[in-house]
Design an enzyme around this catalytic site. Structure first.
Site, mmCIF file in Angstrom:
data_model
loop_
_atom_site.group_PDB
_atom_site.id
_atom_site.type_symbol
_atom_site.label_atom_id
_atom_site.label_comp_id
_atom_site.label_asym_id
_atom_site.label_seq_id
_atom_site.Cartn_x
_atom_site.Cartn_y
_atom_site.Cartn_z
ATOM 1 N N GLN A 51 42.616 85.587 -61.336
ATOM 2 C CA GLN A 51 43.580 84.439 -61.886
ATOM 3 C C GLN A 51 43.768 84.130 -62.893
ATOM 4 O O GLN A 51 44.497 83.458 -63.769
ATOM 5 C CB GLN A 51 43.428 83.235 -60.932
ATOM 6 C CG GLN A 51 43.726 83.515 -59.335
ATOM 7 C CD GLN A 51 43.391 82.282 -58.416
ATOM 8 O OE1 GLN A 51 42.448 81.969 -58.043
ATOM 9 N NE2 GLN A 51 44.360 81.435 -58.356
ATOM 10 N N CYS A 94 48.136 77.930 -53.439
ATOM 11 C CA CYS A 94 47.132 78.727 -54.493
ATOM 12 C C CYS A 94 47.820 78.400 -55.892
ATOM 13 O O CYS A 94 48.909 78.340 -56.058
ATOM 14 C CB CYS A 94 47.622 80.283 -54.222
ATOM 15 S SG CYS A 94 46.673 81.354 -55.601
ATOM 16 N N LEU A 95 46.919 78.124 -56.624
ATOM 17 C CA LEU A 95 47.056 77.875 -58.083
ATOM 18 C C LEU A 95 48.173 78.865 -58.709
ATOM 19 O O LEU A 95 48.778 78.628 -59.727
ATOM 20 C CB LEU A 95 46.037 77.589 -59.018
ATOM 21 C CG LEU A 95 44.879 76.519 -58.562
ATOM 22 C CD1 LEU A 95 43.611 76.509 -59.234
ATOM 23 C CD2 LEU A 95 45.880 75.142 -58.608
HETATM 24 NI NI NI Z 1 44.461 81.375 -54.883
#
Ligand code: NI
Length: 171
Positions: A51, A94-95
């Site tokens: 991420q 989720c970010l």
């Molecule tokens: Ni996530």
């Protein structure tokens, strides 16, 4: 420590599979510290290396939302080695997937093998909320987002919403 940029859907990097960590060097330790800072700042309860644009297999999480720093956990090369048949679902967010939440079916409990940040092998048994966090974060290391696990209809609606937003930003 520095805050890292969190990649969001549809960034292609989020579909990458992380490579196993072989060397726990200074650069990796800095990335881990930055990931912890970035997670607490977001704020989020978990963050995977993919991420933040790093393809080494690392996750950090803290189910207490930073209230008790002792529940902060760093795992390198986490692998699910056993899941139970029973499923649970929780409203996940989720970010990397802004403006969207959905229930996702997950295994109710599991066993994980990983290394801690010193390279010591660990075995973790988790259930319910923690099991869900672990499955969500390990999915990231395999290039999977939680929208890949919701119904096609919900996913389509979200994709349309994002496309619209991207077009609006272009104007
Ligand atoms: Ni996530």
């Amino acid at each position: 420590m520095a805050l890292l940029d969190i990649l969001t859907y549809p960034d292609k990097f989020l579909t990458k599979t992380a490579k196993p960590v072989v060397n726990i060097d200074g650069a990796l330790n800095k990335t881990i510290d930055d990931m912890i800072e970035t997670m607490y700042n977001a704020p989020g309860i978990g963050l995977a290396s993919i991420q933040v644009g790093c393809d080494k297999s690392v996750i950090v999480y803290d189910p207490s939302h930073g209230e008790e720093r002792k529940s902060l956990t760093v795992l390198l090369n986490p692998k699910i080695i056993e899941t139970c048949g029973e499923t649970v679902s929780e409203n996940e967010g989720c970010l990397s997937v802004p403006d969207f939440r959905s229930d996702v079916k997950r295994s109710a409990s599991l066993i994980i093998e990983a290394l801690d940040r010193d390279g010591k092998p660990l075995k973790i048994e988790a259930e319910e909320h923690l099991a869900i966090i672990l499955q969500h974060e390990i999915d990231h290391l395999n290039g999977i987002l939680f929208i890949d696990r919701v119904s096609a209809l919900k996913r389509e609606l979200y994709k349309r919403h994002i496309k619209k937003q991207l077009k609006q930003n272009e104007k």
